[in-house]
Design a protein around this motif. Structure first.
Motif, short mmCIF file in Angstrom:
data_model
loop_
_atom_site.label_atom_id
_atom_site.label_comp_id
_atom_site.label_asym_id
_atom_site.label_seq_id
_atom_site.Cartn_x
_atom_site.Cartn_y
_atom_site.Cartn_z
N ARG A 174 0.84 -1.20 0.00
CA ARG A 174 0.00 0.00 0.00
C ARG A 174 0.88 1.25 0.00
O ARG A 174 1.87 1.34 0.70
CB ARG A 174 -0.95 -0.01 1.19
N SER A 175 0.45 2.23 -0.79
CA SER A 175 1.26 3.42 -1.03
C SER A 175 0.85 4.56 -0.10
O SER A 175 -0.31 4.68 0.30
CB SER A 175 1.10 3.86 -2.48
N SER A 176 1.80 5.42 0.19
CA SER A 176 1.54 6.64 0.95
C SER A 176 1.24 7.83 0.05
O SER A 176 1.10 8.95 0.53
CB SER A 176 2.74 6.96 1.85
N LEU A 177 1.15 7.61 -1.26
CA LEU A 177 0.83 8.69 -2.18
C LEU A 177 -0.51 9.32 -1.85
O LEU A 177 -1.44 8.65 -1.38
CB LEU A 177 0.78 8.18 -3.62
N GLY A 178 -0.64 10.62 -2.11
CA GLY A 178 -1.94 11.26 -2.05
C GLY A 178 -2.82 10.75 -3.17
O GLY A 178 -2.35 10.19 -4.17
N LEU A 179 -4.12 10.97 -3.04
CA LEU A 179 -5.07 10.39 -3.99
C LEU A 179 -4.80 10.83 -5.42
O LEU A 179 -4.77 10.01 -6.34
CB LEU A 179 -6.50 10.75 -3.59
N ARG A 180 -4.58 12.11 -5.64
CA ARG A 180 -4.39 12.58 -7.01
C ARG A 180 -3.11 12.01 -7.63
O ARG A 180 -3.11 11.60 -8.79
CB ARG A 180 -4.39 14.12 -7.05
N ASP A 181 -2.04 11.97 -6.84
CA ASP A 181 -0.80 11.38 -7.36
C ASP A 181 -0.99 9.89 -7.63
O ASP A 181 -0.43 9.35 -8.60
CB ASP A 181 0.34 11.59 -6.37
N ALA A 182 -1.75 9.22 -6.78
CA ALA A 182 -2.00 7.80 -7.00
C ALA A 182 -2.80 7.57 -8.27
O ALA A 182 -2.51 6.63 -9.04
CB ALA A 182 -2.75 7.22 -5.80
N LEU A 183 -3.79 8.40 -8.55
CA LEU A 183 -4.57 8.24 -9.78
C LEU A 183 -3.70 8.45 -11.02
O LEU A 183 -3.88 7.76 -12.03
CB LEU A 183 -5.75 9.22 -9.79
#
Length: 361
Positions: free
Chosen positions: A21-30
């Motif tokens: 699981r990533s710690s990226l923010g939602l927009r960066d993850a998308l």
């Protein structure tokens, strides 16, 4: 260099944020995962929960309500969840994909209608209120009498980029699938994206891969020419069948023995629909499991050791939440324990404060 199936599996899982699981923010993850297929109103939230550490669906709802992320027809003419910035370049680039798919079904019914006149009429109607496509078709039928209202609505959807509006898609909410023109909903100016940009984005999310894989994901054609044009800045491999794979030089390619945790996927998850050759993640024939054609009838799938090994189904009432897992093969004791643990966490996400039961069919 030839890459085996497990090497391709681990590379793809890593880029899809499913290896950990990533710690990226939602927009960066998308951006990283290439958008998330999201035609169902709610089920795709599981795809985000499986990918992001400490995932909060309320944040997703807030960003949807503020038009910072948006649901609209994009790759393969299916609804995807992407950032507003990506919507503004992906949708113009994919116009011909959406037009080709729509006209294949409705072209005869709208033959002879002027494109610009229909778009102007649709804009005028939607400026009054957001509409479902059939409602829009009825409104357009006043301008184009004698035409099929469904065809008019979907032609407008193809020729005029539209966003599907909240409250549909908000966590725990319901709403009618109404639409408005994209440029009336999101801030920013559409720009001309290029097939080269799209191919590079695809490799970052799904590589190493072939041009045919990217075509399966996007619907765009002539991607072999794009790969050849980009070849000097890419690296290449072979898949187990000797097909040439393209990739970004700095992209992750983990060791094939890297542990891959149990992951619950939503129906129509990107991982399962974005390669022409899906054997890097799917080694079961869905048609032998009672699901018919594997793509239109895509079940909720469960990854064990990185590969689809079961389907899952939640049943939720006021007091109890039950997760039924149907394996495709015999599971080890350790695998069942890991599924039960991850399944209980999923039920906590889907239906907190209820009695939980993870069952195997």
């Amino acid at each position: 260099m030839r890459l085996g199936r497990r090497e391709l599996n681990r590379a793809t899982l890593d880029r899809q944020l499913l290896l950990s699981r990533s710690s990226l923010g939602l927009r960066d993850a998308l951006v990283q995962v290439g958008g998330l297929q999201a035609q169902e109103a709610q089920s795709w939230y599981v795809g985000l929960w499986s990918r992001l550490a400490g995932y909060d669906p309320g944040e997703t709802s807030a960003l949807l309500a503020d038009a910072e992320i948006v649901r609209l027809a994009l790759m393969r003419n299916t609804i995807h969840l992407v950032t507003a910035e990506d919507a503004l370049w992906l949708r113009p680039l994919l116009d011909r994909v959406i037009d080709r798919s729509t006209m294949g079904a409705f072209g005869r019914d709208v033959s002879g209608i002027d494109h610009d006149e229909l778009v102007a009429a649709a804009r005028e109607a939607l400026a009054q209120k957001p509409m479902m496509f059939r409602e829009l078709g009825r409104a357009l039928a006043e301008r184009f009498p004698g035409r099929d209202v469904t065809a008019l609505g979907y032609a407008a959807r193809a020729w005029l980029p539209m966003a599907q509006l909240p409250p549909r898609g908000l966590w725990g909410r319901s709403g009618r699938p109404v639409h408005v023109p994209l440029d009336m909903w999101v801030k920013g100016t559409p720009r001309a994206g290029t097939p080269d940009e799209l191919f590079l984005r695809y490799l970052a999310a799904f590589g190493p891969a072939t041009p045919a894989d990217c075509r399966q994901w996007s619907g765009l054609t002539r991607l072999g020419e794009v790969a050849e044009r980009l070849r000097p800045q890419l690296i290449t491999f072979e898949d187990p069948n000797g097909r040439e794979l393209f990739d970004l030089p700095g992209a992750p390619r983990p060791d094939p023995d890297t542990p891959a945790p149990v992951r619950f996927l939503s129906d129509f998850d990107n991982l399962l629909l974005s390669h022409a050759d899906r054997t890097r993640v799917v080694d079961v024939d869905y048609t032998t499991q009672g699901f018919g054609n594997a793509i239109p009838e895509q079940p909720r799938s469960l990854l064990v050791d990185g590969f689809v090994t079961a389907t899952w189904r939640p049943t939720i009432d006021r007091e109890r939440a039950t997760l039924t897992v149907r394996p495709f093969r015999r599971l080890t004791t350790a695998e069942r324990t890991e599924i039960e643990t991850e399944g209980a966490a999923l039920l906590d996400f889907l239906a907190p404060a209820r009695r939980q039961d993870v069952r195997f069919a």
